[in-house]
Write a protein that holds these residues in place. Structure first.
Motif, mmCIF file in Angstrom:
data_model
loop_
_atom_site.group_PDB
_atom_site.id
_atom_site.type_symbol
_atom_site.label_atom_id
_atom_site.label_comp_id
_atom_site.label_asym_id
_atom_site.label_seq_id
_atom_site.Cartn_x
_atom_site.Cartn_y
_atom_site.Cartn_z
ATOM 1 N N PRO A 1 0.666 -1.215 0.225
ATOM 2 C CA PRO A 1 0.137 0.424 -0.185
ATOM 3 C C PRO A 1 0.707 1.312 0.046
ATOM 4 O O PRO A 1 2.125 1.710 0.714
ATOM 5 C CB PRO A 1 -0.678 -0.169 1.265
ATOM 6 C CG PRO A 1 -0.742 -1.124 1.673
ATOM 7 C CD PRO A 1 0.333 -2.220 1.102
ATOM 8 N N PHE A 2 0.233 2.388 -0.907
ATOM 9 C CA PHE A 2 1.592 3.630 -0.604
ATOM 10 C C PHE A 2 1.699 3.961 0.502
ATOM 11 O O PHE A 2 2.913 4.358 0.960
ATOM 12 C CB PHE A 2 0.459 4.885 -1.034
ATOM 13 C CG PHE A 2 -0.292 4.561 -2.875
ATOM 14 C CD1 PHE A 2 1.537 4.134 -3.668
ATOM 15 C CD2 PHE A 2 -1.872 4.352 -3.111
ATOM 16 C CE1 PHE A 2 0.289 4.317 -5.143
ATOM 17 C CE2 PHE A 2 -2.053 4.191 -4.774
ATOM 18 C CZ PHE A 2 -1.331 3.859 -4.988
ATOM 19 N N VAL A 3 0.879 3.843 1.772
ATOM 20 C CA VAL A 3 1.148 4.960 2.701
ATOM 21 C C VAL A 3 2.245 3.415 3.184
ATOM 22 O O VAL A 3 3.120 4.656 4.559
ATOM 23 C CB VAL A 3 0.348 4.720 3.944
ATOM 24 C CG1 VAL A 3 -0.556 5.981 3.528
ATOM 25 C CG2 VAL A 3 -0.281 3.763 4.248
ATOM 26 N N ASP A 4 2.760 2.255 3.003
ATOM 27 C CA ASP A 4 3.863 1.290 3.557
ATOM 28 C C ASP A 4 5.011 1.869 2.511
ATOM 29 O O ASP A 4 5.883 0.812 3.389
ATOM 30 C CB ASP A 4 3.343 -0.033 3.410
ATOM 31 C CG ASP A 4 2.581 -0.449 4.867
ATOM 32 O OD1 ASP A 4 2.026 0.770 5.530
ATOM 33 O OD2 ASP A 4 1.649 -0.878 3.963
ATOM 34 N N ILE A 5 5.434 2.651 1.693
ATOM 35 C CA ILE A 5 6.371 2.627 1.044
ATOM 36 C C ILE A 5 7.739 2.713 1.547
ATOM 37 O O ILE A 5 8.614 2.215 1.674
ATOM 38 C CB ILE A 5 5.877 3.698 -0.191
ATOM 39 C CG1 ILE A 5 4.873 2.030 -0.988
ATOM 40 C CG2 ILE A 5 7.522 3.419 -1.004
ATOM 41 C CD1 ILE A 5 4.356 3.529 -2.225
ATOM 42 N N TYR A 6 7.541 3.744 2.306
ATOM 43 C CA TYR A 6 8.728 4.737 2.926
ATOM 44 C C TYR A 6 9.471 3.284 4.255
ATOM 45 O O TYR A 6 10.236 2.492 4.372
ATOM 46 C CB TYR A 6 8.390 5.434 3.914
ATOM 47 C CG TYR A 6 9.051 7.145 2.779
ATOM 48 C CD1 TYR A 6 10.396 6.584 2.518
ATOM 49 C CD2 TYR A 6 7.571 7.966 2.734
ATOM 50 C CE1 TYR A 6 10.655 8.378 1.507
ATOM 51 C CE2 TYR A 6 8.477 8.661 2.205
ATOM 52 C CZ TYR A 6 9.404 8.828 1.216
ATOM 53 O OH TYR A 6 10.373 10.025 0.260
ATOM 54 N N ASN B 1 17.624 -7.984 -0.783
ATOM 55 C CA ASN B 1 17.483 -8.813 -2.012
ATOM 56 C C ASN B 1 15.931 -8.620 -2.249
ATOM 57 O O ASN B 1 15.720 -9.335 -3.300
ATOM 58 C CB ASN B 1 17.898 -10.026 -2.157
ATOM 59 C CG ASN B 1 17.369 -11.458 -1.454
ATOM 60 O OD1 ASN B 1 16.635 -10.477 -0.714
ATOM 61 N ND2 ASN B 1 17.179 -12.049 -1.419
ATOM 62 N N ILE B 2 15.025 -7.811 -1.616
ATOM 63 C CA ILE B 2 14.152 -7.812 -1.627
ATOM 64 C C ILE B 2 13.539 -6.059 -2.245
ATOM 65 O O ILE B 2 13.834 -5.323 -1.682
ATOM 66 C CB ILE B 2 12.731 -7.879 -0.095
ATOM 67 C CG1 ILE B 2 12.962 -8.709 0.240
ATOM 68 C CG2 ILE B 2 11.534 -7.109 -0.177
ATOM 69 C CD1 ILE B 2 12.250 -9.302 2.160
ATOM 70 N N LYS B 3 12.815 -6.147 -3.286
ATOM 71 C CA LYS B 3 12.568 -4.449 -3.982
ATOM 72 C C LYS B 3 11.288 -4.352 -3.405
ATOM 73 O O LYS B 3 10.299 -4.635 -3.637
ATOM 74 C CB LYS B 3 12.791 -4.856 -5.170
ATOM 75 C CG LYS B 3 14.143 -4.892 -5.587
ATOM 76 C CD LYS B 3 14.336 -5.247 -7.245
ATOM 77 C CE LYS B 3 15.857 -5.847 -7.885
ATOM 78 N NZ LYS B 3 15.912 -6.360 -8.862
ATOM 79 N N ILE B 4 10.828 -3.157 -3.884
ATOM 80 C CA ILE B 4 9.396 -2.795 -3.759
ATOM 81 C C ILE B 4 8.436 -2.069 -4.534
ATOM 82 O O ILE B 4 9.449 -1.066 -5.444
ATOM 83 C CB ILE B 4 10.008 -1.597 -2.193
ATOM 84 C CG1 ILE B 4 10.590 -2.162 -1.068
ATOM 85 C CG2 ILE B 4 7.951 -1.215 -2.210
ATOM 86 C CD1 ILE B 4 10.085 -3.274 -0.304
ATOM 87 N N GLY B 5 7.776 -2.339 -4.173
ATOM 88 C CA GLY B 5 6.602 -1.861 -5.649
ATOM 89 C C GLY B 5 5.517 -1.443 -4.723
ATOM 90 O O GLY B 5 5.236 -1.776 -3.798
ATOM 91 N N ALA B 6 4.334 -0.388 -5.710
ATOM 92 C CA ALA B 6 3.451 -0.404 -5.535
ATOM 93 C C ALA B 6 2.263 -1.106 -5.790
ATOM 94 O O ALA B 6 2.599 -1.449 -7.308
ATOM 95 C CB ALA B 6 3.243 1.187 -5.833
#
Ligand code: PEP
Length: 251
Positions: free
Chosen positions: A43-48, A58-63
């Motif tokens: 979720p957007f609010v979790d991105i930071y 090795n984990i990448k973050i997406g929306a």
């Protein structure tokens, strides 16, 4: 040999502190599993919080979505530029829940895909048939048409940053899974559509994931299929152990 991509779709789950905790728990379980790309779309609010927690791993973050306009009067929406500045590398577009509950159409899916690509992100482009379409024997036509419409005016160069997630709608969140043969066959239909649009090399290179109740027990069989290059995982991505077993299956 295409690289496998295992992506979690958290949907509307996890607060920022829960996101941090889940990533901290997952990190050691997937450390060194470098034969596939590992992504959490959050979720957007979790991105930071997610970016912070995933740092050095090795984990990448997406929306989970992106709007097609650059800016303006679109209350509640998030632009590609906003995501990019938050360090987001991947974004889901066209998830069936967006199509079903929020009026997404093939046209808006195409516009959102373009906006994300223009901002330099990789798109996880979701498509798939509903139950009646499979029962009526028109799955191939449906996924082929969805592929064509979603990719309208997208160049061969841009296609390199598109991952397709084949997600039969009847299998999402239902516990029903496509058989490995069904998944392989329909991913193959999508690959052939890419071939007709962009040629053989693009078709060989494009990553096509399967999504729809993929879990720790069925991932290995699904991922063993020639045309299945990874998974988009909802429910099972919320459990560190289950998710890591799926990552193991992709090694
Ligand atoms: C999804 O959300 O894309 C999905 C495949 O969900 P689930 O794995 O829970 O079926």
């Amino acid at each position: 040999m295409r690289r496998k991509v295992i992506a979690g779709n958290w949907k509307m789950n996890m607060t920022p502190s829960q996101a941090k905790a889940l990533i901290e728990e997952t990190k050691p379980l997937v450390a060194g599993k470098d034969n596939c790309d590992i992504i959490f779309c959050v979720p957007f609010v979790d991105i930071y919080a997610a970016k912070e927690a995933a740092k050095g791993s090795n984990i990448k973050i997406g929306a989970e979505n992106v709007h097609f306009a650059q800016k303006g009067a679109y209350t509640g929406e998030i632009s590609a530029e906003m995501l990019k500045e938050c360090g987001v590398e991947y974004v889901i577009v066209g998830h069936s829940e967006r199509r079903q509950y929020f009026g997404e159409t093939d046209e808006t899916v195409n516009l959102r895909t373009k906006a994300a690509l223009e901002a330099g992100m990789t798109v996880l482009l979701c498509l798939g048939e509903v139950k009646d379409e499979r029962l009526n024997g028109i799955t191939d036509e449906v996924v082929s048409m969805q592929t064509k419409l979603a990719l309208k005016d997208i160049t061969a160069e841009q296609l390199k940053n598109v991952i397709i997630a084949y997600e039969p709608v009847w299998a999402i969140g239902t516990g029903l899974t496509a058989t490995p043969e069904q998944a392989d066959e329909t991913c193959g239909v999508i690959r052939n559509t890419i071939k007709s649009l962009y040629g053989e090399k693009a078709a060989e290179e494009i990553i096509i994931q399967y999504g729809g109740s993929m879990n720790a027990s069925n991932a290995k069989e699904l991922l063993a299929k020639e045309n299945v290059d990874g998974g988009l995982i909802g429910g099972a991505s919320l459990k560190a152990k289950d998710f890591s077993i799926i990552v193991d299956a992709a090694q």
